[in-house]
Design a protein around this motif. Structure first.
Motif, PDB file in Angstrom:
ATOM      1  N   THR A   3       1.449   6.372   1.403  1.00  0.00           N
ATOM      2  CA  THR A   3       0.600   5.726   0.412  1.00  0.00           C
ATOM      3  C   THR A   3       0.866   6.345  -0.958  1.00  0.00           C
ATOM      4  O   THR A   3       1.456   7.434  -1.070  1.00  0.00           O
ATOM      5  N   GLU A  16      -1.271   7.639  -2.899  1.00  0.00           N
ATOM      6  CA  GLU A  16      -2.001   8.908  -2.961  1.00  0.00           C
ATOM      7  C   GLU A  16      -1.172  10.047  -2.383  1.00  0.00           C
ATOM      8  O   GLU A  16      -1.064  11.123  -2.990  1.00  0.00           O
ATOM      9  N   ARG A  17      -0.564   9.822  -1.244  1.00  0.00           N
ATOM     10  CA  ARG A  17       0.235  10.871  -0.610  1.00  0.00           C
ATOM     11  C   ARG A  17       1.478  11.180  -1.438  1.00  0.00           C
ATOM     12  O   ARG A  17       1.883  12.344  -1.551  1.00  0.00           O
ATOM     13  N   LYS A  21      -7.917  15.623  -3.665  1.00  0.00           N
ATOM     14  CA  LYS A  21      -6.659  14.889  -3.792  1.00  0.00           C
ATOM     15  C   LYS A  21      -6.875  13.458  -4.247  1.00  0.00           C
ATOM     16  O   LYS A  21      -6.163  12.948  -5.108  1.00  0.00           O
ATOM     17  N   ARG A  22      -7.834  12.781  -3.657  1.00  0.00           N
ATOM     18  CA  ARG A  22      -8.020  11.365  -3.972  1.00  0.00           C
ATOM     19  C   ARG A  22      -8.415  11.180  -5.429  1.00  0.00           C
ATOM     20  O   ARG A  22      -7.897  10.289  -6.122  1.00  0.00           O
ATOM     21  N   ALA A  35      -5.339  11.804  -7.606  1.00  0.00           N
ATOM     22  CA  ALA A  35      -4.393  10.693  -7.517  1.00  0.00           C
ATOM     23  C   ALA A  35      -4.874   9.508  -8.344  1.00  0.00           C
ATOM     24  O   ALA A  35      -4.090   8.874  -9.062  1.00  0.00           O
ATOM     25  N   LYS A  36      -6.147   9.208  -8.285  1.00  0.00           N
ATOM     26  CA  LYS A  36      -6.701   8.091  -9.056  1.00  0.00           C
ATOM     27  C   LYS A  36      -6.615   8.372 -10.557  1.00  0.00           C
ATOM     28  O   LYS A  36      -6.333   7.472 -11.352  1.00  0.00           O
ATOM     29  N   SER A  81      -4.855   3.283  -4.788  1.00  0.00           N
ATOM     30  CA  SER A  81      -4.191   4.533  -4.410  1.00  0.00           C
ATOM     31  C   SER A  81      -3.811   4.590  -2.938  1.00  0.00           C
ATOM     32  O   SER A  81      -2.945   5.380  -2.550  1.00  0.00           O
ATOM     33  N   LEU A  82      -4.413   3.763  -2.091  1.00  0.00           N
ATOM     34  CA  LEU A  82      -4.086   3.774  -0.666  1.00  0.00           C
ATOM     35  C   LEU A  82      -3.093   2.672  -0.301  1.00  0.00           C
ATOM     36  O   LEU A  82      -2.818   2.440   0.880  1.00  0.00           O
TER      37      LEU A  82
END
Length: 270
Positions: free
Chosen positions: A107, A109-110, A127-128, A131-132, A145-146
């Motif tokens: 994803t 995010e990863r 992390k989330r 990432a956002k 993000s996913l």
């Protein structure tokens, strides 16, 4: 302030012929240049000129055969272990093909968190959230993000690549033909994004390109490469306004220009 300095960088490759004979090829020959804090240095030349090999050497993705590389006054030519990890937290790369440089099974995010994972950095807020924040910074919808890379357009995928490069707050970002695979309209959007991010954060770019029209929009200084050697370098105004080498003049002559008469008629009829 000089951020990165390359001295006589040389890269030779050895290939074996069908009868076992060795043949040596010099891809980069005695390249010397510097990158100052907060500026963009464009390295330009036709395909096969050695500019991408130069980019890989200064990103420490490839070791030079000869020459030295300094970052913030420290010799990092043969950096290993923790020293190399520190260097890579300060120097990141945006690649030409966004889809081939993004893992299709991960994803967004990863993908964006991978540099932090490798550096052992835990982002504040989780992390989330980080990432956002990165997605929003490069003009992407943070609620996506996913999603996976295949669910984005080419321009959006390149924005993901840029966001990944920014994840560890680098001092230098190397853009290796970062807009050449994109449509012209998308190129302009990515160039404007890169300029805005530089204004906001003050990092430097090494911008590898063959399109001088693009280079003129983003670079403060230009180094022109031909057959592995830097044949001319100077400010953008100097290189574009008063080129000293015939090779540079040939490259400049290849920039598409609007016929003045066509342009006059278009303006009269608009």
């Amino acid at each position: 302030m000089t951020l990165l300095r390359a001295r006589n960088l040389t890269k030779r490759f050895v290939a074996r012929g069908p009868l076992g004979a060795k043949a040596e090829f010099t891809a980069v020959d005695q390249a010397s240049f510097e990158v100052r804090l907060g500026e963009t240095l464009a390295v330009v030349g036709e395909s096969g000129s050695g500019k991408s090999t130069t980019a890989r050497m200064i990103a420490k993705l490839m070791d030079p055969t000869e020459g030295t590389l300094e970052f913030e006054g420290t010799d990092v030519t043969h950096a290993k272990g923790a020293e190399l990890a520190r260097f890579r937290s300060n120097v990141q790369v945006v690649f030409q093909d966004p889809f081939s440089s993004l893992n299709p099974r991960h994803t967004v995010e990863r993908i964006l968190m991978a540099p932090l994972l490798y550096q052992g950095i835990a982002p504040k807020g989780g992390k989330r959230a980080h990432a956002k924040e990165l997605m929003e910074r490069v003009g992407l919808n943070p609620d996506h993000s996913l999603r996976y890379p295949s669910q984005f357009s080419g321009g959006q995928a390149q924005r993901i690549g840029i966001a990944r490069a920014l994840a560890v707050n680098p001092r230098l970002v190397i853009c290796d033909e970062a807009v050449s695979a994109l449509d012209v309209s998308v190129q302009a959007q990515i160039i404007e994004l890169l300029r805005r991010l530089q204004r906001e954060s003050g990092f430097s770019y090494v911008f590898i390109a063959h399109d001088l029209a693009v280079v003129r929009q983003i670079a403060q200084r230009v180094a022109v490469m031909s057959k592995g050697r830097i044949v001319e370098q100077g400010t953008t105004e100097q290189v574009f306004g008063d080129p000293q080498e015939e090779y540079t003049r040939t490259l400049l002559a290849a920039i598409p220009r609007i016929n003045p008469e066509w342009d006059r008629r278009r303006r009269e009829n608009s």
